[in-house]
Design a protein around this motif. Structure first.
Motif, short mmCIF file in Angstrom:
data_model
loop_
_atom_site.label_atom_id
_atom_site.label_comp_id
_atom_site.label_asym_id
_atom_site.label_seq_id
_atom_site.Cartn_x
_atom_site.Cartn_y
_atom_site.Cartn_z
N HIS A 16 0.84 -1.19 0.00
CA HIS A 16 0.00 0.00 0.00
C HIS A 16 0.88 1.24 0.00
O HIS A 16 2.10 1.15 0.13
CB HIS A 16 -0.96 0.02 1.21
N CYS A 25 5.46 5.97 4.82
CA CYS A 25 4.34 5.23 4.22
C CYS A 25 3.77 5.89 2.96
O CYS A 25 2.81 5.38 2.38
CB CYS A 25 3.24 4.96 5.25
N HIS A 29 5.25 0.37 -0.70
CA HIS A 29 5.89 -0.63 0.17
C HIS A 29 4.84 -1.65 0.59
O HIS A 29 3.66 -1.51 0.27
CB HIS A 29 6.50 0.05 1.41
N HIS A 31 3.60 -4.84 3.68
CA HIS A 31 3.69 -5.38 5.04
C HIS A 31 3.33 -6.85 5.01
O HIS A 31 2.54 -7.30 4.18
CB HIS A 31 2.69 -4.68 5.98
N GLU A 149 0.40 -4.70 11.71
CA GLU A 149 1.07 -4.15 10.53
C GLU A 149 2.57 -4.41 10.61
O GLU A 149 3.23 -4.68 9.60
CB GLU A 149 0.79 -2.65 10.41
#
Ligand SMILES: [Zn+2]
Length: 170
Positions: A16, A25, A29, A31, A149
């Protein structure tokens, strides 16, 4: 009366990026999200289950599983106006991004373009709606979603206690 729950976990590899934010963020990238889904139902079935774990596993696969090896973008992400041209409407720009990714991959991209910023908080609310719809078919309550996350950060979605519908005594 004590509340009986069962919980199942699963993991997804999900990419995302955030909009309206300045920080790491904003970069593309991903998770390794870890999910914990807790459900309840006061009346157990004849076997003594709330629901068979394998059914809960399938429900999670059918909902949360769609996020595995997927990428989440906000529909208002400036990438759409950057990649598209200024005369395009949002839908056309999204379609262009999908066509570029499809041409690059040789298959449809697993791209979710969402009407919200893909923060953990927004993602779990979205997933909760999908889970509730499926769990309703089994008359089960969604009690909690916990989404890790990172190793040190998680978001939770909790059903308000008064919204849990319990019937019967067994
Ligand atoms: Zn992130």
């Amino acid at each position: 009366m004590p509340v009986r729950t069962i919980t199942k976990t699963m993991s997804t590899e999900t990419g995302h990026r955030l909009t309206n934010y300045s920080g790491a963020c904003t970069h593309f990238h991903g998770h390794s999200y870890k999910w914990e889904v807790t459900i309840s139902k006061n009346v157990l079935n004849g076997t003594g289950f709330i629901i068979d774990y394998k059914i809960l596993k399938q429900i999670m696969k059918d909902t949360i599983g769609n996020l595995d090896h997927a990428f989440l973008l906000h529909s208002k992400d400036p990438i759409f106006s950057t990649i598209g041209n200024e005369n395009m409407n949002g839908y056309e720009a999204e379609r262009t991004v999908r066509e570029i990714l499809k041409a690059a991959n040789g298959e449809e991209a697993n791209l979710h373009i969402l009407p919200f910023n893909p923060t953990s908080e927004n993602i779990i609310s979205w997933v909760a709606d999908a889970l509730i719809e499926e769990l309703n078919k089994y008359e089960c309550n969604l009690v909690k979603i916990k989404m890790w996350e990172t190793d040190s950060s998680f978001a939770e979605w909790n059903q308000p206690q008064q919204d849990l519908h319990y019937e019967g005594t067994i």
